[in-house]
Design an enzyme around this catalytic site. Structure first.
Site, short mmCIF file in Angstrom:
data_model
loop_
_atom_site.label_atom_id
_atom_site.label_comp_id
_atom_site.label_asym_id
_atom_site.label_seq_id
_atom_site.Cartn_x
_atom_site.Cartn_y
_atom_site.Cartn_z
N ASP A 33 0.55 -41.97 42.68
CA ASP A 33 0.60 -40.60 43.17
C ASP A 33 0.56 -40.66 44.71
O ASP A 33 0.26 -41.72 45.29
CB ASP A 33 -0.59 -39.83 42.59
N ASP A 35 -0.42 -37.50 47.27
CA ASP A 35 -1.52 -36.72 47.86
C ASP A 35 -2.84 -37.01 47.15
O ASP A 35 -2.93 -36.94 45.91
CB ASP A 35 -1.21 -35.23 47.77
N ASP A 215 -5.04 -38.87 41.35
CA ASP A 215 -6.32 -38.19 41.61
C ASP A 215 -6.48 -36.83 40.96
O ASP A 215 -7.57 -36.25 41.03
CB ASP A 215 -6.49 -38.02 43.12
#
Length: 282
Positions: A33, A35, A215
């Site tokens: 991922d 961000d 996240d």
């Protein structure tokens, strides 16, 4: 908490299990991922950049022929490709668009509903104009409403307006999902990051180890796609997740990537040499 979700263990406590996986692997796929994983979360998404250590670690993995490196992001494909160089594969808009092998594939239903996303984003820009610092991001195939800089007292109002607008104008064609201080609008299809990761892994030889690091809520489908044969690593706290292990921050992600690029790749190479020796002696 479901049977497949429990608090992920710290990465250092699961390192031995990952070593065993890599020792038996024919190759390695690392999906990341952006961000909150490679780049710290910031108030203005336009200013997000990967940490220097993460940028260097991704570049090193991407240069290693033993590793397939992919970015799997909620950002639009063009956006995320401009923010991190090196990987051979990019998935944008939560896997609705996938760039690999020199081509870009777009989910057909997402393509058909792009005009509805555009119209809904325009309506929301007007409806939310009075909410301080509320931003509507039109990503063509999806839309994101950002609340990170919205005053606490105004955020519930902005969320209510967003839900009402999507219910009224989106109908059954569009769906709303949650993330960290955001709401996401997308086509109402059963497709997410996990599907993109499955497609990426399917191109690799059997017995390839797959690692996914993310996240947010949208990363859970990817964790489910790789676990338990592969390894899901959640960035953040110890709330229940389909990932088996976790690290605290993007700074800790860099340490994991560096370990994969040194020890991890050597374990995979050693496994390959061992199998070659066995074949030669048969």
């Amino acid at each position: 908490m479901t049977a497949t979700e429990s608090p992920p263990r710290p990465f250092d406590e699961r390192r031995s299990q990952l070593r065993a996986t890599l020792e038996a692997a024919a190759g390695l796929v690392v999906c990341l991922d952006f961000d909150g994983t490679l780049a710290p979360i910031v108030d203005d998404p336009d200013t997000a950049v990967p940490t220097e250590r993460n940028r260097d670690a991704v570049a090193a993995l991407a240069d290693d022929p033993r590793v397939t490196t992919a970015i799997v992001s909620g950002r639009a494909l063009r956006d995320v490709r401009e923010r991190i160089d090196g990987p051979s594969i990019y998935a944008g808009n939560h896997g609705l668009e996938l760039a690999r092998k020199g081509t870009v594939a777009v989910h057909p239903i997402a393509r058909k509903r792009a005009a509805q996303i555009d119209r809904l984003c325009s309506i929301l820009e007007t409806a939310l104009r009075s909410v301080p610092n509320c931003r509507v991001e039109n990503k063509r195939l999806t839309g994101t409403i950002h609340f990170r800089s919205v005053p606490a007292a105004a955020e519930p109002i902005a969320r209510r307006i967003t839900r009402e607008v999507v219910d009224r104008f989106g109908g059954d064609a569009l769906a709303l999902s949650t993330g960290k201080r955001i709401l996401e609008i997308g086509p109402n299809v059963r497709w997410g990051k996990g599907n993109a990761v499955e497609l990426i892994a399917a191109d690799e030889p059997p017995e390839t180890a797959v690692v996914y690091i993310g996240d947010d809520v949208t990363d859970e489908s990817a964790f489910r796609a790789v676990e338990p044969d592969g390894t899901g690593i959640r960035v953040g706290g110890d709330s229940p997740s389909s990932a088996s292990c976790r690290v605290e921050s993007p700074a800790a992600v860099a340490s994991v990537l560096s370990w994969l690029g040194s020890t991890g790749t050597e374990l995979v190479a050693r496994s390959g040499r061992s199998r070659s020796t066995c074949l030669e002696t048969q």
